[in-house]
Design a protein around this motif. Sequence first.
Motif, PDB file in Angstrom:
ATOM      1  N   ALA A 118       0.826  -1.206   0.000  1.00  0.00           N
ATOM      2  CA  ALA A 118       0.000   0.000   0.000  1.00  0.00           C
ATOM      3  C   ALA A 118       0.860   1.257   0.000  1.00  0.00           C
ATOM      4  O   ALA A 118       0.560   2.236  -0.699  1.00  0.00           O
ATOM      5  N   VAL A 119       1.946   1.239   0.784  1.00  0.00           N
ATOM      6  CA  VAL A 119       2.842   2.400   0.817  1.00  0.00           C
ATOM      7  C   VAL A 119       3.555   2.557  -0.517  1.00  0.00           C
ATOM      8  O   VAL A 119       3.704   3.677  -1.026  1.00  0.00           O
ATOM      9  N   ARG A 120       3.962   1.451  -1.098  1.00  0.00           N
ATOM     10  CA  ARG A 120       4.636   1.505  -2.398  1.00  0.00           C
ATOM     11  C   ARG A 120       3.716   2.131  -3.452  1.00  0.00           C
ATOM     12  O   ARG A 120       4.096   3.085  -4.147  1.00  0.00           O
ATOM     13  N   ASN A 121       2.518   1.587  -3.575  1.00  0.00           N
ATOM     14  CA  ASN A 121       1.612   2.035  -4.632  1.00  0.00           C
ATOM     15  C   ASN A 121       1.096   3.451  -4.395  1.00  0.00           C
ATOM     16  O   ASN A 121       1.092   4.289  -5.311  1.00  0.00           O
ATOM     17  N   ASN A 122       0.684   3.732  -3.163  1.00  0.00           N
ATOM     18  CA  ASN A 122       0.055   5.013  -2.885  1.00  0.00           C
ATOM     19  C   ASN A 122       1.054   6.108  -2.524  1.00  0.00           C
ATOM     20  O   ASN A 122       0.848   7.272  -2.871  1.00  0.00           O
ATOM     21  N   GLY A 123       2.152   5.714  -1.855  1.00  0.00           N
ATOM     22  CA  GLY A 123       3.223   6.684  -1.646  1.00  0.00           C
ATOM     23  C   GLY A 123       3.838   7.085  -2.969  1.00  0.00           C
ATOM     24  O   GLY A 123       4.101   8.264  -3.229  1.00  0.00           O
ATOM     25  N   GLY A 124       4.067   6.087  -3.824  1.00  0.00           N
ATOM     26  CA  GLY A 124       4.582   6.396  -5.156  1.00  0.00           C
ATOM     27  C   GLY A 124       3.625   7.270  -5.939  1.00  0.00           C
ATOM     28  O   GLY A 124       4.034   8.251  -6.581  1.00  0.00           O
ATOM     29  N   GLY A 125       2.329   6.944  -5.884  1.00  0.00           N
ATOM     30  CA  GLY A 125       1.345   7.753  -6.594  1.00  0.00           C
ATOM     31  C   GLY A 125       1.310   9.187  -6.105  1.00  0.00           C
ATOM     32  O   GLY A 125       1.182  10.133  -6.893  1.00  0.00           O
ATOM     33  N   HIS A 126       1.441   9.365  -4.791  1.00  0.00           N
ATOM     34  CA  HIS A 126       1.442  10.717  -4.218  1.00  0.00           C
ATOM     35  C   HIS A 126       2.683  11.498  -4.653  1.00  0.00           C
ATOM     36  O   HIS A 126       2.574  12.653  -5.112  1.00  0.00           O
ATOM     37  N   VAL A 127       3.841  10.890  -4.556  1.00  0.00           N
ATOM     38  CA  VAL A 127       5.081  11.569  -4.956  1.00  0.00           C
ATOM     39  C   VAL A 127       5.071  11.881  -6.449  1.00  0.00           C
ATOM     40  O   VAL A 127       5.413  12.992  -6.880  1.00  0.00           O
ATOM     41  N   PRO A 195       6.774   0.639 -13.820  1.00  0.00           N
ATOM     42  CA  PRO A 195       5.386   0.173 -13.846  1.00  0.00           C
ATOM     43  C   PRO A 195       4.557   0.822 -12.749  1.00  0.00           C
ATOM     44  O   PRO A 195       5.087   1.320 -11.754  1.00  0.00           O
ATOM     45  N   ASN A 196       3.264   0.817 -12.955  1.00  0.00           N
ATOM     46  CA  ASN A 196       2.313   1.240 -11.931  1.00  0.00           C
ATOM     47  C   ASN A 196       2.660   2.628 -11.393  1.00  0.00           C
ATOM     48  O   ASN A 196       2.817   3.561 -12.161  1.00  0.00           O
ATOM     49  N   GLN A 197       2.829   2.764 -10.056  1.00  0.00           N
ATOM     50  CA  GLN A 197       3.202   4.056  -9.487  1.00  0.00           C
ATOM     51  C   GLN A 197       4.626   4.023  -8.917  1.00  0.00           C
ATOM     52  O   GLN A 197       4.962   4.828  -8.043  1.00  0.00           O
ATOM     53  N   ASP A 198       5.451   3.124  -9.433  1.00  0.00           N
ATOM     54  CA  ASP A 198       6.852   3.115  -8.997  1.00  0.00           C
ATOM     55  C   ASP A 198       7.527   4.435  -9.343  1.00  0.00           C
ATOM     56  O   ASP A 198       7.216   5.070 -10.361  1.00  0.00           O
ATOM     57  N   ASN A 199       8.470   4.824  -8.503  1.00  0.00           N
ATOM     58  CA  ASN A 199       9.218   6.064  -8.670  1.00  0.00           C
ATOM     59  C   ASN A 199      10.705   5.724  -8.681  1.00  0.00           C
ATOM     60  O   ASN A 199      11.146   4.824  -7.965  1.00  0.00           O
ATOM     61  N   PRO A 200      11.516   6.427  -9.474  1.00  0.00           N
ATOM     62  CA  PRO A 200      12.956   6.139  -9.526  1.00  0.00           C
ATOM     63  C   PRO A 200      13.675   6.245  -8.189  1.00  0.00           C
ATOM     64  O   PRO A 200      14.785   5.708  -8.040  1.00  0.00           O
ATOM     65  N   LEU A 201      13.078   6.914  -7.196  1.00  0.00           N
ATOM     66  CA  LEU A 201      13.704   6.999  -5.880  1.00  0.00           C
ATOM     67  C   LEU A 201      13.725   5.654  -5.163  1.00  0.00           C
ATOM     68  O   LEU A 201      14.493   5.470  -4.213  1.00  0.00           O
ATOM     69  N   MET A 202      12.878   4.730  -5.581  1.00  0.00           N
ATOM     70  CA  MET A 202      12.842   3.419  -4.936  1.00  0.00           C
ATOM     71  C   MET A 202      14.159   2.693  -5.158  1.00  0.00           C
ATOM     72  O   MET A 202      14.797   2.821  -6.216  1.00  0.00           O
ATOM     73  N   ALA A 203      14.568   1.917  -4.165  1.00  0.00           N
ATOM     74  CA  ALA A 203      15.919   1.353  -4.125  1.00  0.00           C
ATOM     75  C   ALA A 203      16.282   0.545  -5.361  1.00  0.00           C
ATOM     76  O   ALA A 203      17.436   0.578  -5.812  1.00  0.00           O
ATOM     77  N   ASP A 215       3.072  10.731 -16.842  1.00  0.00           N
ATOM     78  CA  ASP A 215       2.143   9.676 -16.461  1.00  0.00           C
ATOM     79  C   ASP A 215       1.530   9.052 -17.711  1.00  0.00           C
ATOM     80  O   ASP A 215       0.885   9.747 -18.498  1.00  0.00           O
ATOM     81  N   VAL A 216       1.725   7.742 -17.919  1.00  0.00           N
ATOM     82  CA  VAL A 216       1.112   7.088 -19.077  1.00  0.00           C
ATOM     83  C   VAL A 216       0.005   6.122 -18.670  1.00  0.00           C
ATOM     84  O   VAL A 216      -0.378   5.245 -19.434  1.00  0.00           O
ATOM     85  N   TRP A 217      -0.529   6.280 -17.461  1.00  0.00           N
ATOM     86  CA  TRP A 217      -1.774   5.610 -17.122  1.00  0.00           C
ATOM     87  C   TRP A 217      -2.870   6.200 -18.007  1.00  0.00           C
ATOM     88  O   TRP A 217      -2.866   7.393 -18.319  1.00  0.00           O
ATOM     89  N   GLU A 218      -3.848   5.393 -18.388  1.00  0.00           N
ATOM     90  CA  GLU A 218      -4.889   5.886 -19.277  1.00  0.00           C
ATOM     91  C   GLU A 218      -5.697   7.028 -18.658  1.00  0.00           C
ATOM     92  O   GLU A 218      -6.203   7.895 -19.375  1.00  0.00           O
ATOM     93  N   HIS A 219      -5.807   7.068 -17.330  1.00  0.00           N
ATOM     94  CA  HIS A 219      -6.596   8.145 -16.729  1.00  0.00           C
ATOM     95  C   HIS A 219      -5.972   9.518 -16.978  1.00  0.00           C
ATOM     96  O   HIS A 219      -6.636  10.544 -16.811  1.00  0.00           O
ATOM     97  N   ALA A 220      -4.703   9.546 -17.378  1.00  0.00           N
ATOM     98  CA  ALA A 220      -4.020  10.816 -17.628  1.00  0.00           C
ATOM     99  C   ALA A 220      -4.385  11.421 -18.982  1.00  0.00           C
ATOM    100  O   ALA A 220      -4.144  12.619 -19.193  1.00  0.00           O
ATOM    101  N   TYR A 221      -4.951  10.622 -19.876  1.00  0.00           N
ATOM    102  CA  TYR A 221      -5.151  11.143 -21.233  1.00  0.00           C
ATOM    103  C   TYR A 221      -6.368  10.610 -21.978  1.00  0.00           C
ATOM    104  O   TYR A 221      -6.704  11.115 -23.054  1.00  0.00           O
ATOM    105  N   TYR A 222      -7.079   9.622 -21.436  1.00  0.00           N
ATOM    106  CA  TYR A 222      -8.035   8.882 -22.266  1.00  0.00           C
ATOM    107  C   TYR A 222      -9.242   9.712 -22.705  1.00  0.00           C
ATOM    108  O   TYR A 222      -9.766   9.511 -23.804  1.00  0.00           O
ATOM    109  N   LEU A 223      -9.714  10.656 -21.895  1.00  0.00           N
ATOM    110  CA  LEU A 223     -10.880  11.436 -22.283  1.00  0.00           C
ATOM    111  C   LEU A 223     -10.641  12.207 -23.576  1.00  0.00           C
ATOM    112  O   LEU A 223     -11.548  12.345 -24.408  1.00  0.00           O
TER     113      LEU A 223
END
Length: 256
Positions: A118-127, A195-203, A215-223
Amino acid sequence: MSDNRIDVSRRSLLRVALATPLAAGLLARLSGEAEAAALAQKPDTGTGPFTLPPLPYDFKALEPTIDRATMQIHHDRHHAAYVKNLNEAVGKAPELKDKTPDELIKMLDQVPESVRTAVRNNGGGHVNHTMLWAIMAPKAGGAARGAIGEAITGTFGSFDKFQTAFNDAGTKRFGSGWVWLVANKDGKLEILTTPNQDNPLMAEYGGAYPILGNDVWEHAYYLKYQNKRPDYLKAWWNVVNWDEVNRRFVAAPKPA
């Protein structure tokens, strides 16, 4: 006349009525009002130490490159959900509540296993999204300039070559994820995707520091762009805030 025949006649009349331009316009208006009401709801970030940063510009400020609806949904719904979920995760591991989002994603191996994903996915998404809003701006874009412009030309040969390589990497990122320009542990510029919400800061990304990311998730551009990710990547350069990118480049850790 039987009740069944009366019901059929009523349904037929209703279908005819709804087919008129006036009825169609009314339905569209009601639908639009419902959508506007939903978007007007305050973002839900839950309770905890992390908050949703406000956009530094209006939702419509990046049009025509990124439409208002996409920006509002992306910020108020998707980013807000990452913040809410991160707050919920650290609520289950209170020893983490004093850490910054950057610190959390750098120390995932020390995060309790029960909340690590949860921290990986959501912390990454927040950052990731906090950075994204800052590196875009209205009346921006164009070729890279300043120190980052010189570094890009020195590394990739020209801005056009860099842009082509960046867009190609983003297009080929399978599924959801991000494409980045980073400074690696040796201080050299590289393009990478995560992938996903990974960030280059991760080890596992070897000490890379994100200078710029899209961001290349579809929610960033699909509309606006539907399944045409390459078109979105090409257009995105019209809103890149090179002043902020230069600030990040200067702030990148220097090799020992």
